[in-house]
Design an enzyme around this catalytic site. Structure first.
Site, PDB file in Angstrom:
ATOM      1  N   ARG A 154     -10.762   2.704  -9.972  1.00  0.00           N
ATOM      2  CA  ARG A 154     -12.615   2.533  -9.706  1.00  0.00           C
ATOM      3  C   ARG A 154     -13.062   2.535 -11.064  1.00  0.00           C
ATOM      4  O   ARG A 154     -14.121   2.131 -11.008  1.00  0.00           O
ATOM      5  CB  ARG A 154     -12.700   3.077  -8.370  1.00  0.00           C
ATOM      6  CG  ARG A 154     -12.818   2.592  -7.276  1.00  0.00           C
ATOM      7  CD  ARG A 154     -12.708   3.140  -5.844  1.00  0.00           C
ATOM      8  NE  ARG A 154     -12.561   4.756  -5.905  1.00  0.00           N
ATOM      9  CZ  ARG A 154     -12.361   5.748  -4.961  1.00  0.00           C
ATOM     10  NH1 ARG A 154     -13.513   5.422  -4.087  1.00  0.00           N
ATOM     11  NH2 ARG A 154     -12.306   6.625  -4.812  1.00  0.00           N
TER      12      ARG A 154
ATOM     13  N   LYS B 221     -22.039   7.196  -2.630  1.00  0.00           N
ATOM     14  CA  LYS B 221     -21.932   8.856  -3.393  1.00  0.00           C
ATOM     15  C   LYS B 221     -21.673   8.619  -5.027  1.00  0.00           C
ATOM     16  O   LYS B 221     -21.275  10.291  -5.435  1.00  0.00           O
ATOM     17  CB  LYS B 221     -20.764   9.280  -2.776  1.00  0.00           C
ATOM     18  CG  LYS B 221     -20.456   9.450  -1.459  1.00  0.00           C
ATOM     19  CD  LYS B 221     -19.669   9.385  -0.419  1.00  0.00           C
ATOM     20  CE  LYS B 221     -19.734   9.775   1.146  1.00  0.00           C
ATOM     21  NZ  LYS B 221     -18.191  10.500   1.773  1.00  0.00           N
TER      22      LYS B 221
ATOM     23  N   TYR C 294     -12.448  -7.335   3.701  1.00  0.00           N
ATOM     24  CA  TYR C 294     -11.896  -6.465   2.754  1.00  0.00           C
ATOM     25  C   TYR C 294     -12.979  -6.009   1.631  1.00  0.00           C
ATOM     26  O   TYR C 294     -13.880  -6.425   1.534  1.00  0.00           O
ATOM     27  CB  TYR C 294     -10.843  -6.488   2.217  1.00  0.00           C
ATOM     28  CG  TYR C 294     -10.119  -7.412   1.425  1.00  0.00           C
ATOM     29  CD1 TYR C 294     -10.647  -6.627  -0.416  1.00  0.00           C
ATOM     30  CD2 TYR C 294      -9.986  -8.830   1.293  1.00  0.00           C
ATOM     31  CE1 TYR C 294     -10.101  -7.964  -1.123  1.00  0.00           C
ATOM     32  CE2 TYR C 294      -9.635  -8.826   0.425  1.00  0.00           C
ATOM     33  CZ  TYR C 294      -9.557  -8.642  -0.867  1.00  0.00           C
ATOM     34  OH  TYR C 294      -9.304  -9.339  -1.765  1.00  0.00           O
TER      35      TYR C 294
ATOM     36  N   TYR D 266       0.553  -1.204  -0.157  1.00  0.00           N
ATOM     37  CA  TYR D 266       0.100  -0.341   0.074  1.00  0.00           C
ATOM     38  C   TYR D 266       0.768   0.553   0.421  1.00  0.00           C
ATOM     39  O   TYR D 266       1.536   1.942   0.746  1.00  0.00           O
ATOM     40  CB  TYR D 266      -0.989   0.278   1.198  1.00  0.00           C
ATOM     41  CG  TYR D 266      -1.798  -1.111   0.799  1.00  0.00           C
ATOM     42  CD1 TYR D 266      -2.112  -2.314   0.135  1.00  0.00           C
ATOM     43  CD2 TYR D 266      -2.171  -1.003   2.517  1.00  0.00           C
ATOM     44  CE1 TYR D 266      -3.216  -3.023   0.885  1.00  0.00           C
ATOM     45  CE2 TYR D 266      -3.440  -2.653   2.541  1.00  0.00           C
ATOM     46  CZ  TYR D 266      -3.633  -3.283   1.998  1.00  0.00           C
ATOM     47  OH  TYR D 266      -4.450  -4.576   1.697  1.00  0.00           O
TER      48      TYR D 266
ATOM     49  N   GLN E 240     -14.170  10.393   7.928  1.00  0.00           N
ATOM     50  CA  GLN E 240     -14.612   9.439   7.260  1.00  0.00           C
ATOM     51  C   GLN E 240     -14.757   8.048   8.831  1.00  0.00           C
ATOM     52  O   GLN E 240     -15.248   7.145   8.722  1.00  0.00           O
ATOM     53  CB  GLN E 240     -14.454   8.848   6.232  1.00  0.00           C
ATOM     54  CG  GLN E 240     -14.407   9.558   5.273  1.00  0.00           C
ATOM     55  CD  GLN E 240     -13.724   9.702   3.769  1.00  0.00           C
ATOM     56  OE1 GLN E 240     -12.878   9.283   3.900  1.00  0.00           O
ATOM     57  NE2 GLN E 240     -14.020  10.493   2.433  1.00  0.00           N
TER      58      GLN E 240
ATOM     59  N   GLN F  13      -8.103 -12.944   5.136  1.00  0.00           N
ATOM     60  CA  GLN F  13      -8.644 -11.728   4.782  1.00  0.00           C
ATOM     61  C   GLN F  13      -8.663 -11.930   3.158  1.00  0.00           C
ATOM     62  O   GLN F  13      -8.032 -12.152   2.574  1.00  0.00           O
ATOM     63  CB  GLN F  13      -7.846 -10.589   5.151  1.00  0.00           C
ATOM     64  CG  GLN F  13      -7.750  -9.374   4.467  1.00  0.00           C
ATOM     65  CD  GLN F  13      -6.971  -8.296   5.055  1.00  0.00           C
ATOM     66  OE1 GLN F  13      -6.883  -7.522   4.095  1.00  0.00           O
ATOM     67  NE2 GLN F  13      -6.449  -8.821   6.127  1.00  0.00           N
TER      68      GLN F  13
END
Length: 327
Positions: A244, A231, A220, A57, A300, A192
């Site tokens: 995305r 949104k 996740y 990440y 958030q 995960q």
């Protein structure tokens, strides 16, 4: 906040866990460092004790910011979850299984799945430095590596446990068959995996397996990378480098919008956002131990933590499932 034991490990984690993929920047259009650090601290201040990150990440950036953000907090009250097995530079880049080309500052960076023993140990040393800690609470292989025997990877994890550098071992994105193979060599606490209202494939095999074998499931993408916040349908413009743009194409967006419109009144009746309702629904599904929720800022992060306080009755759960069946 609810706190739950992870599988057969001696780890109690917050049911809402801070997911640190987005703050790393790569693939998410970037984020302001001060906002990222503020989001981590807001999570900790609102009962979230568990932080999940990975070397990949931001190519180390996410772990570095987590390490900076937790300064001043009691480390014994924080559970750091990180991963290994995705390499992108150095001699290891020519080894393992090619995964994909990531991009950083307009440059393509080949990423490989690689989980050989020596590489795992090196990765952990690098993660400990970035996180500014001397142990990791849960270390997880990020993706299966077909070029390394599962037994060799598990041998590395066992050694790290013996050395006190990790408290527990987990896997990520593993099939039930691979989980079985791993557990023949080492006590694995968790798997995960991706899971959401729109992606419920694990209910067929992994969920029953986890319930039977005391395996924790860490979820996740419960919000499908923001799609289930609603949104996107109000302002669908994403930055050009945001992954995305392509990811959302796999869904029937018209049906997703209808579904969200259907459950919005339920969220409003609870003085909750769609995101909070979706997170709480996910937390309440069978075998799910903890749910990762990302945040780009303190507001958030606070809202994510508050999702744990929402009550959903059996009748309301049935209403949601009925609406889901139409997607």
């Amino acid at each position: 906040m609810e706190y739950r034991i992870l599988g057969n490990a001696d780890l109690k984690l917050s049911a809402i866990t801070y997911g640190a993929f987005a703050i790393g920047g790569n693939m998410w259009g970037g984020n302001e460092r001060k906002d990222s650090i503020a989001s981590v601290r807001a999570s900790l201040d609102n009962g979230v004790t568990t932080l999940d990150t990975a070397p990949f990440y931001g190519f180390g950036l996410s772990e570095e910011m987590i390490g900076e953000a937790i300064k001043g907090y009691d480390r014994s009250n924080i559970q750091l979850l990180t991963k290994f097995g995705l390499v992108w530079d150095g001699s290891n880049s020519s080894k393992g299984e090619f995964f994909f080309d990531a991009e950083e500052a307009g440059k393509k960076i080949p990423v490989y799945k690689y989980a050989a023993k020596a590489s795992v140990i090196k990765e952990v040393e690098d993660s400990l430095k970035r996180l500014q800690t001397d142990y990791i609470d849960l270390l997880q292989i990020h993706w299966p590596d077909s070029t390394t025997p599962v037994s060799e990877t598990m041998e590395a994890l066992e050694l790290l446990q013996q050395q006190g550098k990790i408290r527990a071992a987990g896997v990520s994105n593993y099939s039930v068959e691979l989980v079985e193979a791993a557990r023949k060599n080492l006590q694995i606490a968790s798997n995960q995996v991706g899971y959401s209202m729109l992606n419920r494939g694990i209910e067929k095999d992994l969920v029953p397996y986890a319930l039977e074998h005391q395996l924790g499931i860490i979820v996740y993408s419960p919000m499908e990378r923001g799609l289930l916040t609603g949104k996107y349908f109000k302002d669908g413009k994403l930055k050009e480098d945001d992954h995305r743009n392509g990811y959302f194409g796999q869904f029937d967006l018209a049906k997703v919008k209808t579904f969200l419109d259907t459950i919005t009144p339920l969220a409003e009746a609870k003085n909750a956002t769609l995101s909070q309702l979706v997170l709480r629904w996910t937390m309440l599904q069978p075998a799910i131990t903890i749910v990762l929720a990302g945040a780009r800022n303190a507001a958030q992060a606070t809202a994510n933590a508050q999702a744990a306080d929402i009550d959903i009755t059996p009748e309301e759960m049935q209403f949601i499932h009925s609406a889901l069946s139409k997607i």
